[in-house]
Design an enzyme around this catalytic site. Structure first.
Site, mmCIF file in Angstrom:
data_model
loop_
_atom_site.group_PDB
_atom_site.id
_atom_site.type_symbol
_atom_site.label_atom_id
_atom_site.label_comp_id
_atom_site.label_asym_id
_atom_site.label_seq_id
_atom_site.Cartn_x
_atom_site.Cartn_y
_atom_site.Cartn_z
ATOM 1 N N CYS A 85 32.837 29.227 43.655
ATOM 2 C CA CYS A 85 31.743 29.614 43.327
ATOM 3 C C CYS A 85 30.551 28.445 43.255
ATOM 4 O O CYS A 85 29.695 29.920 43.753
ATOM 5 C CB CYS A 85 32.051 30.883 42.521
ATOM 6 S SG CYS A 85 32.016 31.016 41.124
ATOM 7 N N CYS A 133 32.930 34.465 39.749
ATOM 8 C CA CYS A 133 34.007 35.616 40.596
ATOM 9 C C CYS A 133 35.913 35.080 39.738
ATOM 10 O O CYS A 133 37.065 35.317 40.810
ATOM 11 C CB CYS A 133 34.308 33.542 41.486
ATOM 12 S SG CYS A 133 35.151 31.823 41.020
ATOM 13 N N CYS A 153 38.168 23.712 25.760
ATOM 14 C CA CYS A 153 38.947 22.331 26.457
ATOM 15 C C CYS A 153 38.795 23.274 28.585
ATOM 16 O O CYS A 153 39.731 23.942 28.581
ATOM 17 C CB CYS A 153 40.949 22.431 26.175
ATOM 18 S SG CYS A 153 41.165 21.087 26.505
#
Length: 167
Positions: A85, A133, A153
């Site tokens: 997004c 999103c 990570c």
């Protein structure tokens, strides 16, 4: 059917449904997909705008192979955005080399990510996803550098990088 058999079958069905819901409650994507996000698309729409690998990571919570993302080696100043997004998620100022093979950051931009408990692989981890999103990004661990002690990570395929413009 006798009434007793009907009751046994009904009770068994209810127990099976309840047990199935209990077992499936922690499946990948269960919490994020249940939450409503600002940007919501159908699977078909996501598949049309994402590469197959991006779709697998962002929408199905897959993990890319370590040391395969060019963003792991990205050293320029700029911002890392959600590949789904385009929300800015991480600053290059918070990026560091964790040696794990995935882009790592010690903090996200304010309000950029959401988290949930991930109980897959017989352990409890903190999953992080885009707050706009719901796209899966990676996981957060408690073995990062100061000042936060956190290691975000992140799957490189879940990100795009925009370098700062020259002043």
């Amino acid at each position: 059917m006798k009434r007793r058999n009907f009751l046994y079958v009904g009770a068994g069905a209810i127990a099976a449904l309840g047990g199935g819901a209990f077992i499936l409650r922690d499946r990948p994507g269960a919490s994020a997909s249940a939450k409503t996000f600002e940007i919501a698309r159908s699977d078909e729409e996501w598949r049309a705008i994402l590469s197959p690998q991006q779709y697998a990571v962002l929408r199905e919570e897959a993990t890319e192979r370590a040391f395969t993302s060019p963003l792991n080696e990205e050293k320029r100043a700029g911002l890392f955005h959600c590949a789904g997004c385009d929300l800015p998620l991480y600053s290059s100022e918070a990026k560091y080399d964790s040696g794990t093979g995935w882009p790592s950051f010690w903090e996200a931009l304010p309000g950029a990510i959401g988290t949930k408990e991930d109980n897959t692989f017989f352990m409890t981890r903190t999953e992080c996803h885009c707050s706009r999103c719901g796209g899966h990004l990676g996981h957060i661990f408690d073995d990062g550098p100061p000042p936060t002690g956190k290691r975000h990570c992140i799957n490189g395929v879940a990100l795009t990088f925009r370098p700062n413009e020259a002043a």
